[in-house]
Enzyme design. Structure first.
Site, PDB file in Angstrom:
ATOM      1  CB  CYS A 239      17.836  79.482 -16.540  1.00 56.53           C
ATOM      2  SG  CYS A 239      17.657  78.027 -15.519  1.00 56.53           S
TER       3      CYS A 239
ATOM      4  CB  CYS B 130      19.287  79.262 -13.033  1.00 55.38           C
ATOM      5  SG  CYS B 130      19.222  78.085 -14.335  1.00 55.38           S
ATOM      6  CG  ASP B 131      19.263  83.234 -13.009  1.00 60.94           C
ATOM      7  OD1 ASP B 131      20.139  82.762 -12.252  1.00 60.94           O
ATOM      8  OD2 ASP B 131      19.439  83.395 -14.225  1.00 60.94           O
TER       9      ASP B 131
END
Ligand code: NAP
Length: 321
Positions: free
Chosen positions: A134, A137-138
């Site tokens: 992701c 997200c990261d």
């Protein structure tokens, strides 16, 4: 065990929208939410393309709002995992969860799909410390770093382009010499000076750093020559497709060749009284907005089916013996 009118399996945008519609139809739906509300959306940092939110909003905020909305009309959300279902004997359907059991006149399956893994040594142990599925997200954790993206589809390119906001460089590793992604994304990726490509290569291993934490390299194999090389990198983002969460249904429901539930235009499955919406039956669009639309349609079809069935049962009851 109480009999419910509608049980919804899954709490992403499709499930919570189906909950809103069936709740407004006075059916008091129960949503079996899994461990975390929202499924894939819960790990989406920002959603910029959901209509009505011009400033964008985070995935968790969107699904919390959807939950609140459905609950305002009488939906019940249970954080529990489905262990087995029995669709064989028809409605009412039996559903066993970790904590409970349900009987449901109608079931709407919105359990989604999970990112596919490479299944190579070093992958599992580096999830969260260098391996990610992701970008939104990261990506932030890889500011100024040299990272790789694995895959050649729309997701790989879209996420790869997004990751250039943070990373120093993004190398896209693809197993062929031709991308699957659409031409517009290809053009954007080729024109991005932070992006480079490694063609005809598969990741054989994700290699850890000397100090025990993080990733230091990927071991690549050339699919044409068979040659193996070590490619230094601090982050591995994997976008090689998704696997639908169909395990719990076994052979009780018709799936297509990729494992997605087959539905008709009214989001009916091959089991009468069981409907499906969102990414468990849609391997193409995979957007919050499309899942919301599909959840709406599945709920309306379920409501209609329940009404027709009740009328039929009433006629049978009133018929002279
Ligand atoms: P996808 O289209 O199935 O692409 C998966 C990619 O990963 C392919 O390039 C495939 O290689 C590669 N791959 C698969 N298994 C692999 C393995 N074990 N090792 C190495 N590479 C592997 O999946 P996706 O990119 O997630 O897209 C899914 C759907 O969502 C598509 O319909 C896509 O159009 C859509 N989508 C659209 C957008 C957009 O329009 N903005 C954004 C994201 C996704 P091969 O090419 O050799 O098969």
């Amino acid at each position: 065990m109480k009999k419910e009118r509608v049980v919804i399996i899954g709490s992403g945008p499709a499930g919570l929208t189906a909950a809103l519609y069936t709740a407004r139809a006075q059916l008091a739906p129960v949503v079996i939410a899994g461990e975390q509300l929202g499924g894939q959306v819960a790990i989406t940092h920002e959603i910029e393309n959901y209509p009505g939110f011009p400033d964008g909003l985070s995935g968790p905020e969107l699904v919390e709002r959807m939950q609140q909305h459905a609950e305002n009309f009488g939906a019940k959300v249970e954080f529990d995992l489905v262990e087995s279902v029995d669709f064989r004997s028809g409605s009412p359907f039996h559903i066993r969860t970790e904590d409970d059991e349900y009987l449901a006149d109608a079931v709407i399956i919105t359990i989604g799909a999970d990112p596919r893994k490479l299944l190579v040594p070093g992958e599992e142990e580096h999830i969260g410390t260098g391996v990610s599925y992701c970008g939104t997200c990261d990506g932030f954790f890889f500011r100024g770093k040299d990272i790789v993206v694995v895959g050649g589809g729309d997701s790989a390119l879209e996420e790869g382009i997004f990751l250039t906001r943070f990373a120093n460089s993004v190398n896209i590793i693809h197993r062929r010499d031709e991308l699957r992604a659409g031409i517009q994304l290809q053009t954007r990726a080729f024109n991005n000076e932070k992006i480079s490509f490694t063609w005809n290569s598969v990741v054989e291993e994700i290699v850890g750093g000397d100090n025990g934490g993080g990733v230091s390299a990927v071991r690549l194999k050339d699919t044409v020559t068979g040659e193996e090389t070590l490619h230094p990198t601090e982050g591995v983002f994997i976008f090689i497709g998704h696997d639908p969460n169909n395990a719990v249904f076994g052979d009780q429901i018709a799936l297509n060749e990729n494992g997605y539930i087959i539905t008709d235009q009214r989001y009916r499955t091959n089991v009468e009284g069981v409907f499906a919406a969102g990414e468990i039956q849609d391997e193409i669009w995979r957007q919050v907005a499309t899942s919301v639309g599909q959840g709406t349609s599945a709920a309306m079809a379920a409501i209609q089916w329940l009404e027709e069935r009740e009328e039929e049962l009433q006629v049978l009851e009133e018929a002279p013996a």
